[in-house]
Design a protein around this motif. Structure first.
Motif, mmCIF file in Angstrom:
data_model
loop_
_atom_site.group_PDB
_atom_site.id
_atom_site.type_symbol
_atom_site.label_atom_id
_atom_site.label_comp_id
_atom_site.label_asym_id
_atom_site.label_seq_id
_atom_site.Cartn_x
_atom_site.Cartn_y
_atom_site.Cartn_z
ATOM 1 N N VAL A 195 0.867 -1.171 0.000
ATOM 2 C CA VAL A 195 0.000 0.000 0.000
ATOM 3 C C VAL A 195 0.906 1.223 0.000
ATOM 4 N N ILE A 196 0.631 2.164 -0.913
ATOM 5 C CA ILE A 196 1.445 3.372 -1.036
ATOM 6 C C ILE A 196 0.538 4.583 -0.844
ATOM 7 N N LEU A 197 0.840 5.387 0.158
ATOM 8 C CA LEU A 197 0.081 6.613 0.389
ATOM 9 C C LEU A 197 0.709 7.752 -0.402
ATOM 10 N N SER A 198 -0.111 8.389 -1.244
ATOM 11 C CA SER A 198 0.301 9.554 -2.027
ATOM 12 C C SER A 198 -0.795 10.618 -1.942
ATOM 13 N N ALA A 199 -1.312 10.782 -0.735
ATOM 14 C CA ALA A 199 -2.445 11.684 -0.525
ATOM 15 C C ALA A 199 -2.024 13.087 -0.143
ATOM 16 N N GLY A 200 -0.706 13.356 -0.143
ATOM 17 C CA GLY A 200 -0.223 14.696 0.099
ATOM 18 C C GLY A 200 0.098 14.988 1.549
ATOM 19 N N ALA A 201 0.601 16.192 1.782
ATOM 20 C CA ALA A 201 1.110 16.569 3.098
ATOM 21 C C ALA A 201 0.014 16.663 4.146
ATOM 22 N N ILE A 202 -1.246 16.793 3.719
ATOM 23 C CA ILE A 202 -2.365 16.793 4.664
ATOM 24 C C ILE A 202 -3.007 15.417 4.719
ATOM 25 N N GLY A 203 -3.267 14.827 3.569
ATOM 26 C CA GLY A 203 -3.986 13.563 3.510
ATOM 27 C C GLY A 203 -3.211 12.364 4.012
ATOM 28 N N SER A 204 -1.926 12.278 3.700
ATOM 29 C CA SER A 204 -1.167 11.080 4.095
ATOM 30 C C SER A 204 -1.026 10.937 5.604
ATOM 31 N N PRO A 205 -0.641 11.993 6.339
ATOM 32 C CA PRO A 205 -0.591 11.816 7.796
ATOM 33 C C PRO A 205 -1.970 11.580 8.410
ATOM 34 N N GLN A 206 -3.011 12.162 7.817
ATOM 35 C CA GLN A 206 -4.365 11.931 8.312
ATOM 36 C C GLN A 206 -4.719 10.452 8.211
ATOM 37 N N ILE A 207 -4.435 9.842 7.062
ATOM 38 C CA ILE A 207 -4.760 8.425 6.877
ATOM 39 C C ILE A 207 -3.923 7.553 7.819
ATOM 40 N N LEU A 208 -2.644 7.872 7.980
ATOM 41 C CA LEU A 208 -1.814 7.094 8.900
ATOM 42 C C LEU A 208 -2.369 7.153 10.317
#
Length: 554
Positions: A261-274
């Motif tokens: 799984v690769i998160l590429s949701a950006g500087a706001i989205g990726s930490p939110q998903i983590l």
């Protein structure tokens, strides 16, 4: 007729649409490149998930259309920061792309690699293998550089256009002013001598925006081993026994990953998903009633962004205000664009600028300049913000400190993935950053005091830059400055979980088969616009993913 391999791939994708080799979350500047690179291999299945919708809009294709996209809640996440003490307690809008192409579909298209020393800083900070000599070949692999006469250099999918033959004539005063002030000029801010004032290159092709969605993803979408799902909002990464096994959407659907799984949701989205997945600050996560899988306070931390303030002047020469501020001028520009794919509609308003030193004794450029041959205001109208061009011939000058030392945070405030996270930029929280703002203001004063620029000015538009002392410059910055739309580093690369979120191969500390590949992985913000280094990181990151796949299946 399909080959046996293609039939097998279709069978895998067609079986409940649930299992893929790679799941990429976020079809932005990074995700589009990753999807294209990984799906080049016919034995690899890829799912690309995007919470937003299509990028098929004339406003996306039209370069100057970003003026409308930036404030469109249908195509952007209209994030709002917490009250920021450094900016007089104001809350600042942080729009981010909510469509295929992500923020690369709504930005001003300025293509700046950054300065070589930026990447030496990356390498020295623990992101080994990301120094300038390591990343330079990946920038070159991205690019086809197009000269004004159409001559091309390079074979990359992304077209980088030299528009020096099309910029507004009033820009000549800026270059004359730089020379008079003893500041350097450069032919190419992405070339061997990037420091100095010059014309910004932009990622356009044939007068249209050339985002990573257009350059990479468009051709890949015909491949049977790639599936793109839009309007699909990820709730969390599924983790089993310390291994990422898939994702769950807000509608309850699940997709499984045989590979990663690769998160590429950006500087706001990726930490939110983590964080929603149980990976992040333990007290925060448990306080929301979520299980803590990896307690790492760096997730969402180390937030960095560029901020700047515009100084506006009324000119005694025609500027783009005359062209774009009237129906007649707009119609003429539209006709020019329709017939030639050139003219002001084919450009960014950020036409000129550069990287310069505010003091001769500095060892590298500490300010990025912008000189725009147009002036405008952003006026709030309910939930929307409207861009209004000034009724007089105007222009803007701005100095943006290149490497802020202040650090902010992004943290979820609810277990509901549809609720926006808390964004606390902590702007100007260090004395170094406050002094950099003053230095930038003084630099603009120096440029505007030259004979060349004084000869262009009819009158300053309040507040008057030229009358401000140090205290007034800082106070004005606090009162008026805003984001330059470059948030990075909230899942930064480093050597360990004590200082970072991912290692130098973009793998999340503490969870196997999970990576973050987007601007959130920057160890530090680059000196200039962040879209180009984000795309470079994705291209190099894809090669790392494929290298590791070869090792597994060797």
């Amino acid at each position: 007729m399909l080959s046996i391999d293609q039939s097998c791939i279709l069978a895998r994708i067609g079986h409940a649409l649930e299992t893929f080799d790679y799941i990429i979350v976020g079809a932005g500047s990074a995700g589009c490149i990753l999807a294209e690179q990984l799906s080049q291999h016919p034995d690899v299945t890829v799912l690309l998930i995007e919470a937003g919708g299509s990028d098929r809009s004339p406003w996306v294709s039209l370069p100057l259309g970003y003026g409308k996209l930036n404030t469109d809640p249908k195509r952007t996440w209209q994030f709002l920061t917490e009250p920021d003490d450094g900016l007089s307690g104001r809350r600042i809008k942080w729009p981010r792309g909510r469509l295929i192409g992500g923020s690369g579909s709504i930005n001003a298209m300025v293509y700046c690699r950054g300065l070589p020393s930026d990447f030496e800083d990356w390498d020295a900070s623990g992101a080994q293998g990301w120094g300038w000599e390591d990343v330079k070949p990946w920038f070159e692999a991205l690019e086809t550089r197009v000269a004004p006469n159409g001559t091309k250099q390079g074979q990359g999918a992304l077209h980088i256009q030299d528009v020096s033959d099309q910029i507004h004539p009033v820009n000549r005063f800026f270059f004359e002013g730089l020379a008079e002030a003893g500041l350097p000029l450069t032919e190419d801010m992405n070339g061997p001598d990037p420091e100095g004032g010059g014309v910004y290159r932009i990622n356009t092709q044939d007068g249209r925006r050339c985002s990573s969605a257009r350059a990479f993803l468009a051709k890949a979408r015909r491949r049977p081993n790639l599936k793109v799902a839009t309007a699909a909002h990820v709730m969390r990464v599924l983790v089993e026994n310390g291994v990422a096994s898939g994702i769950e959407l807000t509608d309850g659907r699940r997709f499984m990953a045989d590979g990663e799984v690769i998160l590429s949701a950006g500087a706001i989205g990726s930490p939110q998903i983590l964080q929603l997945s149980g990976i992040g600050p333990g007290a925060l996560i448990s306080g929301l009633g979520l299980p803590v899988l990896v307690d790492n306070p760096n997730v969402g931390g180390n937030l960095q962004d560029h901020t700047g303030v515009n100084y506006v002047f009324e000119a005694n020469q025609p500027t783009l205000n005359r062209t774009l501020g009237s129906y007649y001028g707009q119609a003429k520009a539209a006709l020019t664009y329709a017939m030639t794919r050139k003219g002001p509609l084919s450009l960014s308003v950020n036409q000129c600028g550069g990287f310069v030193r505010s003091h001769p004794g500095l060892n590298r450029a500490d300010q990025q300049l912008y000189f725009n041959p147009i002036s405008y205001k952003l006026i709030s109208a309910g939930a929307r913000t409207k861009l209004t061009i000034d009724p007089f011939p105007g222009f803007i000058i701005c100095a943006q400190p290149t490497r802020p030392t202040s650090r902010g945070r992004i943290d979820v405030q609810s277990a509901d993935p549809l609720r926006a996270p808390i964004i606390q930029p902590n702007t100007l929280s260090t004395e170094e950053d406050r002094q950099s703002v003053i230095a930038g203001g003084r630099l603009c004063q120096k440029i505007m005091a030259t004979n060349a620029l004084r000869g262009l000015v009819k009158s300053p538009v309040a507040p008057d830059l030229l009358t401000m002392d140090d205290a007034a410059l800082l106070r004005d910055f606090r009162d008026r400055a805003s984001t330059v739309y470059h948030p990075v580093s909230t899942c930064r690369m480093g050597t360990s979980a004590q200082t970072s979120v991912t290692d130098n191969r973009l793998r999340v500390h503490g969870v196997d088969r999970l990576r973050v590949i987007d601007a959130s992985a920057f160890p530090y913000i680059t000196a200039g616009n962040t879209n180009a280094p984000t795309m470079m990181l994705a291209l190099k990151g894809a090669s790392i993913v494929l290298e590791d796949r070869k090792r597994v299946f060797a």
